[in-house]
Design an enzyme around this catalytic site. Sequence first.
Site, PDB file in Angstrom:
ATOM      1  N   ASP A  59       0.776  -0.892   0.223  1.00 21.79           N
ATOM      2  CA  ASP A  59      -0.116   0.288   0.451  1.00 21.79           C
ATOM      3  C   ASP A  59       0.644   0.866  -0.033  1.00 21.79           C
ATOM      4  OD1 ASP A  59      -2.118   1.851   0.921  1.00 21.79           O
ATOM      5  OD2 ASP A  59      -3.133   0.137   0.922  1.00 21.79           O
ATOM      6  N   ASN A  60       0.452   2.480  -0.625  1.00 26.15           N
ATOM      7  CA  ASN A  60       1.180   3.381  -0.786  1.00 26.15           C
ATOM      8  C   ASN A  60       0.359   4.659   0.307  1.00 26.15           C
ATOM      9  OD1 ASN A  60      -1.088   4.003  -2.358  1.00 26.15           O
ATOM     10  ND2 ASN A  60       0.751   5.439  -3.549  1.00 26.15           N
ATOM     11  N   GLY A  64      -5.262   4.511   1.065  1.00 26.86           N
ATOM     12  CA  GLY A  64      -5.301   3.084   2.806  1.00 26.86           C
ATOM     13  C   GLY A  64      -5.251   3.927   4.127  1.00 26.86           C
ATOM     14  N   LEU A 101      -6.217  -4.221  -5.436  1.00 21.94           N
ATOM     15  CA  LEU A 101      -7.676  -3.445  -5.584  1.00 21.94           C
ATOM     16  C   LEU A 101      -6.666  -1.738  -5.042  1.00 21.94           C
ATOM     17  CD1 LEU A 101      -7.418  -6.369  -3.185  1.00 21.94           C
ATOM     18  CD2 LEU A 101      -9.623  -4.914  -2.914  1.00 21.94           C
ATOM     19  N   LYS A 119      -3.004   6.087 -13.338  1.00 19.40           N
ATOM     20  CA  LYS A 119      -2.123   4.863 -12.928  1.00 19.40           C
ATOM     21  C   LYS A 119      -2.288   3.368 -12.230  1.00 19.40           C
ATOM     22  CE  LYS A 119       2.080   8.705 -13.221  1.00 19.40           C
ATOM     23  NZ  LYS A 119       2.986   9.495 -12.089  1.00 19.40           N
ATOM     24  N   ASN A 127       1.274  -3.644 -13.545  1.00 13.47           N
ATOM     25  CA  ASN A 127       2.727  -3.751 -12.723  1.00 13.47           C
ATOM     26  C   ASN A 127       2.103  -5.712 -12.589  1.00 13.47           C
ATOM     27  OD1 ASN A 127       4.492  -2.351 -14.343  1.00 13.47           O
ATOM     28  ND2 ASN A 127       3.778  -0.824 -12.347  1.00 13.47           N
ATOM     29  N   GLY A 130       2.350  -8.248 -13.952  1.00 10.35           N
ATOM     30  CA  GLY A 130       3.960  -8.404 -14.328  1.00 10.35           C
ATOM     31  C   GLY A 130       4.149  -9.873 -12.909  1.00 10.35           C
ATOM     32  N   TYR A 173     -11.681   7.679 -13.518  1.00  8.22           N
ATOM     33  CA  TYR A 173     -11.537   5.937 -12.656  1.00  8.22           C
ATOM     34  C   TYR A 173     -12.446   5.028 -14.052  1.00  8.22           C
ATOM     35  CZ  TYR A 173     -13.002   3.411  -8.926  1.00  8.22           C
ATOM     36  OH  TYR A 173     -13.303   2.775  -7.973  1.00  8.22           O
ATOM     37  N   THR A 203     -20.445  -0.524  -2.434  1.00  7.17           N
ATOM     38  CA  THR A 203     -20.039  -1.436  -0.869  1.00  7.17           C
ATOM     39  C   THR A 203     -19.727  -0.622   0.675  1.00  7.17           C
ATOM     40  OG1 THR A 203     -19.408  -3.286  -2.084  1.00  7.17           O
ATOM     41  CG2 THR A 203     -18.628  -3.591  -0.069  1.00  7.17           C
TER      42      THR A 203
END
Length: 341
Positions: A59-60, A64, A101, A119, A127, A130, A173, A203
């Site tokens: 997570d960045n 989050g 996610l 991105k 990525n 990959g 989005y 949700t």
Amino acid sequence: MCASKPPLSSTYEIEKIITGLSDISFDDHTILVTGGSGFLGSWICEVLLHKGAEVICLDNYASGRPDNTDHLKHHPKFIRIVHDISKPYDPGRKVDLVCHLASRASPLEFEHYPIQILKSNTLGTMNALGIARKYEARFLFTSTSEIYGEASVFPTPETYRGNVNTLGIRGCYDEAKRAGEAFCMAYHRQHGLDVRIARIFNTYGPRMRSDGHYGRVIPRFIDQAVHDVPITIFGDGKQTRSFCYVTDQITGLLRLAGLPGLTGEVINIGNPVEWTIHDLAQMIIELTGSKSELSYQPMPPDDPTRRVPDITKAMDKLRWKPELDLREGLRRVIDEEKKSL
Ligand code: UDP
């Protein structure tokens, strides 16, 4: 207004999901979860640990929150890494499943972070695919009902191809998720990757942000109601959404990830009961005993008029359907919100 609530590790929620996964094993699997400290990602990480998996949570922390997974930090099978998946990443070890996610998902963020959103779902999906390719892992992509845009078929089945305003505020989005789906199918066709695509409908549940740019309608309305401040209805409130409680959503997602024979499938996961935003506001006022009044605000551009999933395919292929109705789910979220006041 409440900026950040303590996360909860609710036995009820976890048990409910585990029960719905009793016929699926993730035991001793190594699973990479991008966006693993987000609303849905953190529930996925926690459930997978309960199911005996080793979990690498990436997570960045753009949207989050570390405190969504802080309670898992000392679990011997939990690894938490700060990384933006739109930049290359290699776990350096065999993984069996990649759950992608990572993405901001609130319409309020579309205006402020469109490039990051594009991105995460294009470069980020590439990525993550990959990694799955390198380690011959299965791949779960969390797409969205937003790919249908301003739909004209209700309930909307997976075969509906969408009506999206590429240039509009939600385009970053919607189109990025559409591209993400195309990336998945390209890796599936060209490299034989076992990909599964979930189209997630609205949700809600514990750990969903209500604050700042992140708030979705249910946590925002509850936050407003418990503080007795006006409830901000966009437009006339006649637009509809269908709200799925988080336990039902996570069960559906992990059934899609875990069952055999679903390679290349795309499946709607959501609750098929449709509500107007006005009726949602009224129910939240009633359940909280709030003195809030309704405050009508301008409708944001391209806000879909109706949204309701056809879940025939999910019921058939996943042997799954939502169990919690909106009133019961709201009661649970409101109880949690009140505890944190
Ligand atoms: N909405 C609203 N007031 C708010 C936030 C949202 O009336 O304070 C409406 C919004 O216009 C949309 C619906 O609630 O029609 C669901 O919004 P949300 O942001 O949860 O996500 P969306 O389903 O639009 O992706």
